[in-house]
Structures are given as structure tokens and as C-alpha cells.
Scaffold this motif. Structure first.
Motif, PDB file in Angstrom:
ATOM      1  N   LYS A  12       0.840  -1.193   0.000  1.00  0.00           N
ATOM      2  CA  LYS A  12       0.000   0.000   0.000  1.00  0.00           C
ATOM      3  C   LYS A  12       0.879   1.248   0.000  1.00  0.00           C
ATOM      4  O   LYS A  12       2.042   1.202   0.351  1.00  0.00           O
ATOM      5  CB  LYS A  12      -0.926   0.013   1.213  1.00  0.00           C
ATOM      6  N   GLN A  13       0.255   2.372  -0.388  1.00  0.00           N
ATOM      7  CA  GLN A  13       0.986   3.629  -0.510  1.00  0.00           C
ATOM      8  C   GLN A  13       0.472   4.650   0.496  1.00  0.00           C
ATOM      9  O   GLN A  13      -0.484   4.404   1.220  1.00  0.00           O
ATOM     10  CB  GLN A  13       0.809   4.182  -1.922  1.00  0.00           C
ATOM     11  N   LEU A  14       1.111   5.836   0.482  1.00  0.00           N
ATOM     12  CA  LEU A  14       0.703   6.907   1.380  1.00  0.00           C
ATOM     13  C   LEU A  14      -0.754   7.297   1.156  1.00  0.00           C
ATOM     14  O   LEU A  14      -1.466   7.597   2.109  1.00  0.00           O
ATOM     15  CB  LEU A  14       1.612   8.128   1.205  1.00  0.00           C
ATOM     16  N   ALA A  15      -1.220   7.277  -0.083  1.00  0.00           N
ATOM     17  CA  ALA A  15      -2.614   7.605  -0.372  1.00  0.00           C
ATOM     18  C   ALA A  15      -3.557   6.650   0.376  1.00  0.00           C
ATOM     19  O   ALA A  15      -4.616   7.061   0.863  1.00  0.00           O
ATOM     20  CB  ALA A  15      -2.878   7.546  -1.869  1.00  0.00           C
ATOM     21  N   ASP A  16      -3.169   5.382   0.500  1.00  0.00           N
ATOM     22  CA  ASP A  16      -3.978   4.407   1.240  1.00  0.00           C
ATOM     23  C   ASP A  16      -3.968   4.717   2.735  1.00  0.00           C
ATOM     24  O   ASP A  16      -4.980   4.550   3.413  1.00  0.00           O
ATOM     25  CB  ASP A  16      -3.457   2.985   0.993  1.00  0.00           C
TER      26      ASP A  16
END
Length: 139
Positions: free
Chosen positions: A46-50
């Protein structure tokens, strides 16, 4: 969440082999330590947006800087600013911080200038430090 201890219990109970823990910190002048934090379970990839989406969906501890959730530069990992596409890994410690204003930076610079003018010792006054900062080597 009611407290960071409760958050840690939830994380410990919900952890599996595929999930890890991410810890989120923010400054809180009302806290004895000067900051608060909580942990949440995290799936790899997962990324920062998640992370932002998870934080928006949660009922967070009072004092959390909700107004910073839309600013990717407010998120940092060990001093490194992040982007929405930055991968977040289990074990990461993410801080949500206000930007330093230009006024605060200017005040720090003025303080250093006044200390130097008064003759306070600084690294730049050390002859060895001056020599190491020179662009052309002395032969």
C-alpha cells in the motif's frame, strides 16, 4: 480511538502474517511527551494515499491534525517528505507535521547572525571548519 494503548491492542489482535504495523505520530503540546501516536495494521504494497484514506475513515484521538490530511508534504518518514505514491511498509513510523513557516526560519537565521555578531563560538569561526568549507584546496 480512545487511546493509543487501545490502538495497540487492536493491532496486536488483528495482526496476521500478511499484515504488519505502521505507527503514526503527531506533535501535541498538551501531552507530557510532546507527541501522541497510534498504530494500525498495514498490508504490504500500500501507498501513502492508502494511509491517508485509512486516517480519514478513522475516528482519531483528539488533537490529531486533521487539517493536514490533504497535504502529502505533511507526512514524513524519518525526516523524508513523502508523496501520495510513496510505498508504506510495515514497521514504518510516519509523522504528520506542520510545515515550518518562512517566518520561523527567518527568526532562526537572525538568531544565528546575532550570536555571530556577539562573538559566540560557532562552527564557522573554527579555522579548521573554515578550511574544510573552502571550495579550492590550499596547496
Amino acid at each position: 480511538m480512545a487511546s493509543s494503548t487501545e490502538a495497540i491492542r487492536v493491532v496486536a489482535a488483528g495482526s496476521t502474517q500478511d499484515q504488519a504495523v505502521v505507527r503514526v505520530f503527531w506533535l501535541d503540546t498538551q501531552s507530557a511527551s510532546g507527541f501522541q501516536s497510534f498504530s494500525l495494521t498495514w498490508a504490504e504494497g500500500k501507498q501513502l494515499a492508502d494511509l491517508r484514506a485509512s486516517l480519514v475513515a478513522m475516528t482519531l484521538t483528539p488533537g490529531f491534525p486533521h487539517h493536514l490530511l490533504d497535504d502529502p508534504s505533511a507526512f514524513c518518514r524519518w525526516g523524508q517528505r513523502l508523496r501520495w505514491t510513496t510505498p508504506i511498509r510495515g514497521g514504518d513510523e510516519i509523522a504528520v507535521l506542520e510545515r515550518i513557516s518562512a517566518d520561523a526560519k527567518q527568526r532562526r537565521h537572525e538568531k544565528v547572525k546575532s550570536q555571530r555578531a556577539l562573538g559566540s563560538p560557532t562552527k564557522l569561526r573554527d579555522p579548521m571548519a573554515q578550511a574544510s568549507m573552502s571550495r579550492t584546496p590550499k596547496l
